[in-house]
Write a protein that holds these residues in place. Structure first.
Motif: not given
Lengths: 161, 236
Positions: A142-144, A160-161, B78-81, B87-88
């Motif tokens: 979702m973050a992507y 949504t995120y 590409k998804y969040a690691e 890191r954010m």
């Protein structure tokens, strides 16, 4: 007459570029937005498809006339560049550059928890329950994607995120 | 909206919170609030669906027959690691910072709203004081961090008209809360598993895990747990 047409061509190119770039610059990450920034961007994005197309047509007509009357190599190079810019920005006005960075999910599908090997136990999920239907939306995905149009228990929702 | 199903696309960003656009009308909607900010449906409000933000392990345990969103195979890489949240923290923010703020812009809070009352609970405080007993307006609440140390839930501390005071049960391998009024034991889903109130549930309340800068922007009158009432920032 030439001078007028050169001005017209130049105006068409610069307006077209501005119509596309202004909203992209106003609405960018890591910069603050004011309500008027948003309003201007919304209006420009709403109108810039047909506007850039119109500018393309006017600009192309102008270039066609100028092409005959201006023989110099440099003039032809500039005229060709103008056409490329006009065409390029007309195409760009149809693009959503946010989706270049974050592609939307092509087809949303779900699997049972036992078959889901793509989620780690420690990943966070957004969990929704409705009418006996229970669905989990993994936060890394979702973050992507940022949003997923789907339904839960027959209710159409957007996660949504 | 008005009986029509809307389909959303990513459309932009507004002070670090994204904007989405519906394909049907082209209206722009703010993600965090679900409110239409520009376009034909300006001013309309999308209905918030109750959700839980928990660890996958906990969710699986509570929903063995639940369904999980599949990854997009071409985009999965590409998804969040796993360390994306850390890191954010290094990313800048763009909203105004008040020097009197008890929290830094990217401090994580759990935000809760009851009627006109908004309150932010710093995640750090929730972890060290688990569970937190509080009241929002006239509503007595309990904010609990689950056995996984990450999932946070908020419950209303009223069952069958009775306000309860709940504490962690120590010396138990299973996560349990106990109320002092009846001695019933409660699990993390808010259900009483033993005692006089066995079978009853604490009403669940919606929470939002957010960065302080974003919560403050959309809840300007928010207070912060343990910092007293936040003075309304003049001019905002």
């Amino acid at each position: 007459m030439n001078r007028l047409l050169v001005s017209v061509t130049f105006l068409c190119v610069s307006t077209s570029v501005a119509l596309v770039l202004i909203p992209a610059v106003l609405i960018r990450p890591f910069a603050p937005q004011t309500p008027s920034d948003l309003e201007v961007s919304y209006l420009l994005r709403y109108h810039n498809r047909w506007l850039t197309l119109m500018l393309l047509l006017i600009g192309l007509s102008s270039v066609l006339v100028l092409w005959q009357t201006m023989r110099r190599r440099l003039a032809h190079v500039l005229l060709t560049s103008s056409c490329i810019l006009l065409g390029g920005f007309a195409v760009l006005s149809w693009q959503n550059h946010f989706e270049w960075m974050f592609h939307p999910m092509k087809q949303e599908g779900f699997t049972s928890a036992e078959k889901a090997s793509h989620v780690q136990s420690s990943d966070m999920v957004l969990a929704v329950e409705a009418h006996g239907d229970s669905k989990a939306f993994p936060v890394p995905a979702m973050a992507y994607h940022h949003l997923v149009n789907t339904q839960v228990g027959g209710e159409p929702i957007v996660a949504t995120y | 909206m008005d009986g029509r199903i809307l389909h959303f696309r990513l459309a932009g960003i507004n002070n670090q919170n994204f904007i989405m656009r519906d394909e049907e009308t082209g209206t722009w909607w703010q993600q965090i609030s679900g409110k239409a900010i520009l376009g034909p449906l300006k001013g309309r409000q999308l209905e918030r669906v109750a959700f839980d933000e928990v660890s996958y392990a906990l969710w699986k345990q509570e929903n063995p027959r639940g369904l999980v969103l599949l990854a997009d195979p071409k985009l999965e890489k590409k998804y969040a690691e796993a360390d994306w949240e850390i890191r954010m923290l290094r990313n800048p923010t763009v909203t105004p910072v008040d020097s009197r703020d008890p929290l830094k812009p990217r401090d994580l809070v759990v935000g809760i709203s009851v009627g006109e009352v908004d309150k932010a609970y710093p995640v750090q405080k929730l972890l060290t004081e688990n569970p937190v007993t509080d009241a929002l307006g006239r509503t007595p609440v309990l904010i609990v961090v689950g056995p996984d140390g990450r999932s946070v839930r908020c419950f209303e501390r009223i069952v069958a008209g009775q306000t309860l005071d709940l504490f962690r049960k120590t010396g138990s391998s299973l996560f349990r809360l106990v109320d002092t009024q009846t001695g019933s034991e409660w699990d993390f889903s808010g259900k009483a598993v033993s005692g006089p109130l066995s079978g009853k549930s604490l009403p669940r309340m919606q929470t939002l895990k957010d960065y302080w800068f974003d919560w403050k922007l959309y809840h300007p009158r928010t207070s912060v747990y343990h910092a007293g009432e936040l003075r309304r920032i003049s001019g905002s």
